[in-house]
Design a protein around this motif. Structure first.
Motif, PDB file in Angstrom:
ATOM      1  N   LYS A  43       2.031  -7.171  51.457  1.00  0.00           N
ATOM      2  CA  LYS A  43       3.195  -6.939  52.479  1.00  0.00           C
ATOM      3  C   LYS A  43       4.459  -7.762  51.899  1.00  0.00           C
ATOM      4  O   LYS A  43       5.304  -8.311  52.565  1.00  0.00           O
ATOM      5  CB  LYS A  43       2.884  -7.308  53.674  1.00  0.00           C
ATOM      6  N   GLY A  44       4.536  -7.781  50.648  1.00  0.00           N
ATOM      7  CA  GLY A  44       5.669  -8.493  49.681  1.00  0.00           C
ATOM      8  C   GLY A  44       5.507  -9.923  49.347  1.00  0.00           C
ATOM      9  O   GLY A  44       6.509 -10.552  48.832  1.00  0.00           O
ATOM     10  N   SER A  45       4.260 -10.325  49.858  1.00  0.00           N
ATOM     11  CA  SER A  45       3.947 -12.100  49.489  1.00  0.00           C
ATOM     12  C   SER A  45       2.556 -11.857  48.835  1.00  0.00           C
ATOM     13  O   SER A  45       1.694 -11.011  48.821  1.00  0.00           O
ATOM     14  CB  SER A  45       4.063 -12.958  50.618  1.00  0.00           C
ATOM     15  N   VAL A  46       2.519 -12.951  48.092  1.00  0.00           N
ATOM     16  CA  VAL A  46       1.285 -13.341  47.218  1.00  0.00           C
ATOM     17  C   VAL A  46       0.267 -14.107  48.257  1.00  0.00           C
ATOM     18  O   VAL A  46       0.297 -15.090  48.717  1.00  0.00           O
ATOM     19  CB  VAL A  46       1.561 -14.484  46.181  1.00  0.00           C
ATOM     20  N   THR A  47      -0.433 -13.225  48.901  1.00  0.00           N
ATOM     21  CA  THR A  47      -1.550 -13.683  49.932  1.00  0.00           C
ATOM     22  C   THR A  47      -2.891 -13.537  49.563  1.00  0.00           C
ATOM     23  O   THR A  47      -3.213 -13.016  48.359  1.00  0.00           O
ATOM     24  CB  THR A  47      -1.223 -12.650  51.343  1.00  0.00           C
ATOM     25  N   ALA A  48      -3.818 -13.736  50.299  1.00  0.00           N
ATOM     26  CA  ALA A  48      -5.291 -13.826  49.982  1.00  0.00           C
ATOM     27  C   ALA A  48      -5.573 -12.362  49.904  1.00  0.00           C
ATOM     28  O   ALA A  48      -6.488 -12.093  48.715  1.00  0.00           O
ATOM     29  CB  ALA A  48      -6.130 -14.418  51.074  1.00  0.00           C
ATOM     30  N   ASP A  49      -5.047 -11.553  50.716  1.00  0.00           N
ATOM     31  CA  ASP A  49      -5.340 -10.102  50.456  1.00  0.00           C
ATOM     32  C   ASP A  49      -5.001  -9.528  48.964  1.00  0.00           C
ATOM     33  O   ASP A  49      -5.609  -8.734  48.777  1.00  0.00           O
ATOM     34  CB  ASP A  49      -4.686  -9.167  51.774  1.00  0.00           C
ATOM     35  N   TYR A  50      -3.596  -9.888  48.877  1.00  0.00           N
ATOM     36  CA  TYR A  50      -3.228  -9.496  47.611  1.00  0.00           C
ATOM     37  C   TYR A  50      -4.237  -9.854  46.308  1.00  0.00           C
ATOM     38  O   TYR A  50      -4.454  -9.231  45.674  1.00  0.00           O
ATOM     39  CB  TYR A  50      -1.871 -10.159  47.391  1.00  0.00           C
ATOM     40  N   ARG A  51      -4.537 -11.405  46.275  1.00  0.00           N
ATOM     41  CA  ARG A  51      -5.276 -11.739  45.350  1.00  0.00           C
ATOM     42  C   ARG A  51      -6.892 -11.109  45.249  1.00  0.00           C
ATOM     43  O   ARG A  51      -7.104 -10.753  44.266  1.00  0.00           O
ATOM     44  CB  ARG A  51      -5.691 -13.229  45.596  1.00  0.00           C
ATOM     45  N   VAL A  65       2.268  -2.783  35.552  1.00  0.00           N
ATOM     46  CA  VAL A  65       3.392  -3.350  36.180  1.00  0.00           C
ATOM     47  C   VAL A  65       3.402  -2.759  37.565  1.00  0.00           C
ATOM     48  O   VAL A  65       3.805  -3.306  38.718  1.00  0.00           O
ATOM     49  CB  VAL A  65       4.691  -3.229  35.430  1.00  0.00           C
ATOM     50  N   SER A  66       3.155  -1.421  37.551  1.00  0.00           N
ATOM     51  CA  SER A  66       3.188  -0.476  38.901  1.00  0.00           C
ATOM     52  C   SER A  66       2.081  -0.868  39.705  1.00  0.00           C
ATOM     53  O   SER A  66       2.444  -0.994  40.823  1.00  0.00           O
ATOM     54  CB  SER A  66       3.180   0.919  38.355  1.00  0.00           C
ATOM     55  N   VAL A  67       0.737  -0.989  39.021  1.00  0.00           N
ATOM     56  CA  VAL A  67      -0.146  -1.390  39.978  1.00  0.00           C
ATOM     57  C   VAL A  67      -0.018  -2.608  40.813  1.00  0.00           C
ATOM     58  O   VAL A  67      -0.177  -2.898  41.974  1.00  0.00           O
ATOM     59  CB  VAL A  67      -1.609  -1.339  39.258  1.00  0.00           C
ATOM     60  N   GLU A  68       0.547  -3.649  39.962  1.00  0.00           N
ATOM     61  CA  GLU A  68       0.484  -5.080  40.612  1.00  0.00           C
ATOM     62  C   GLU A  68       1.753  -5.114  41.796  1.00  0.00           C
ATOM     63  O   GLU A  68       1.542  -5.431  42.689  1.00  0.00           O
ATOM     64  CB  GLU A  68       1.056  -6.013  39.433  1.00  0.00           C
ATOM     65  N   ALA A  69       2.786  -4.054  41.362  1.00  0.00           N
ATOM     66  CA  ALA A  69       3.787  -4.120  42.484  1.00  0.00           C
ATOM     67  C   ALA A  69       3.311  -3.461  43.799  1.00  0.00           C
ATOM     68  O   ALA A  69       3.595  -3.730  44.848  1.00  0.00           O
ATOM     69  CB  ALA A  69       5.136  -3.007  41.860  1.00  0.00           C
ATOM     70  N   ALA A  70       2.559  -2.395  43.465  1.00  0.00           N
ATOM     71  CA  ALA A  70       2.107  -1.469  44.623  1.00  0.00           C
ATOM     72  C   ALA A  70       1.075  -2.298  45.435  1.00  0.00           C
ATOM     73  O   ALA A  70       0.937  -2.373  46.650  1.00  0.00           O
ATOM     74  CB  ALA A  70       1.179  -0.447  44.226  1.00  0.00           C
ATOM     75  N   ILE A  71       0.120  -3.475  44.784  1.00  0.00           N
ATOM     76  CA  ILE A  71      -0.525  -4.028  45.385  1.00  0.00           C
ATOM     77  C   ILE A  71       0.149  -5.059  46.264  1.00  0.00           C
ATOM     78  O   ILE A  71      -0.079  -5.581  47.503  1.00  0.00           O
ATOM     79  CB  ILE A  71      -1.693  -4.923  44.603  1.00  0.00           C
ATOM     80  N   LEU A  72       1.080  -5.661  45.685  1.00  0.00           N
ATOM     81  CA  LEU A  72       2.129  -6.695  46.404  1.00  0.00           C
ATOM     82  C   LEU A  72       2.852  -6.024  47.595  1.00  0.00           C
ATOM     83  O   LEU A  72       2.804  -6.525  48.650  1.00  0.00           O
ATOM     84  CB  LEU A  72       3.144  -7.186  45.580  1.00  0.00           C
ATOM     85  N   SER A  73       3.002  -4.872  47.437  1.00  0.00           N
ATOM     86  CA  SER A  73       3.809  -4.172  48.648  1.00  0.00           C
ATOM     87  C   SER A  73       2.806  -3.710  49.615  1.00  0.00           C
ATOM     88  O   SER A  73       3.039  -3.796  51.006  1.00  0.00           O
ATOM     89  CB  SER A  73       4.315  -2.860  48.169  1.00  0.00           C
TER      90      SER A  73
END
Length: 316
Positions: A195-203, A183-191
């Motif tokens: 940048k707070g959204s599910v983007t291509a960089d996030y995936r 959960v912590s890792v996923e939240a850190a990647i999202l942030s």
């Protein structure tokens, strides 16, 4: 643990020393600490190994460049694992017996059962029928991956969890501990990447990081993430070189050093000296030269080669 065994604080101190020596070529110092552990940790418990993190520190040494260090590290980890597995088996057997004796009524005879049933067929005694009380409890906690109110994020969270849970039995991690890390890792990647959204960089970051985490050649990274040695915010900004295993880092460092030695200019003249002692063979027969590898206001780097065993090292 016996009264002669190392205390938890002493184990933590040894763990810190081993961590500092993780990339060192000082095999004698490492082997000395191994000897201390072997004599001072005769019957470790799972809690002691987990709290002191000594298992992680010794486990890193299994890929050490010195074969003797690597072999002794493997031997220590194998011995401790056998002891912990035996303790778990004994604990499970004791719990099962206690549960069975408490929950199961005393067995009755076939004649008594037959009379109670009112027919000529004897029923099975209560002791022969498995009951819920005698069944061992499952060690797996039900994990809810549908907590983020987003289908893609939930799927990414599950992917990270599955990467982190590899080898959990060996380390004694529970499902909640792994889930919290995911959960912590996923939240850190999202942030950070999203940048707070599910983007291509996030995936892309979720996919690449999950591959690094579950790499069978880099179990130390997985352990450091689950056990909190690497904060999630730092993890998601680490480079591939920083995420690499200690063995891979040593290989990269050795390759870079070899390239530096090969790249010395024609003007770099080597001189023989006995001023340096080889860390490998302890001889003082060496050659050296100096080169400016950093900015002009920084001191020159000295490159040394042992003429006895050809070991190379550098210092500033």
């Amino acid at each position: 643990m016996s009264s002669k065994d190392l205390s938890l604080e002493e184990l933590k101190d040894v763990q810190k020393q081993l961590s500092k020596l993780a990339t060192s070529s000082d095999s004698e110092a490492i082997l000395s600490l191994f000897a201390k552990l072997k004599s001072g940790l005769s019957a470790p418990t799972e809690d002691v190994i987990r709290q002191s993190k000594i298992g992680v520190a010794v486990g890193k040494m299994r890929s050490h460049s010195d074969k003797k260090v690597a072999d002794q590290a493997k031997s220590l980890v194998k011995d401790w694992k056998a002891i912990v597995d035996k303790q778990r088996a004994q604990s499970s057997t004791t719990s099962s017996k206690a549960s069975s004796s408490t929950a199961s009524p005393a067995p009755t005879s076939s004649k008594t059962d037959s009379a109670a049933n009112g027919n000529g067929t004897a029923s099975a005694s209560p002791s022969s029928t498995p009951s819920a009380a005698t069944k061992p409890a499952s060690s797996t906690t039900k994990i809810d991956f549908e907590i983020l109110n987003d289908k893609v994020r939930n799927a990414c969270l599950k992917l990270l969890y599955q990467s982190l849970e590899i080898g959990k039995e060996t380390h004694g991690w529970n499902d909640s501990q792994i889930f919290d890390a995911a959960v912590s890792v996923e939240a850190a990647i999202l942030s950070n990447q999203g940048k707070g959204s599910v983007t291509a960089d996030y995936r892309n970051k979720v996919r690449s990081l999950s591959l690094n985490i579950k790499d069978k050649n880099n179990p130390d990274l997985r352990a450091r993430v689950v056990e909190g040695d690497i904060a999630a915010d730092k993890l998601v900004t680490m480079t591939n070189e920083e995420l690499a295993s200690d063995k891979r880092k040593r290989e990269i460092e050795e390759l870079q050093m070899q390239n530096l030695f090969k790249a010395k200019g024609a003007a770099a003249q080597e001189a023989e000296t006995d001023a340096f002692q080889c860390g490998r063979c302890k001889q003082r027969k060496t050659r050296y030269y100096q080169m400016q590898t950093r900015s002009a206001d920084e001191p020159m780097t000295t490159f040394v080669t042992c003429t006895n065993c050809n070991h190379k090292w550098k210092f500033c």
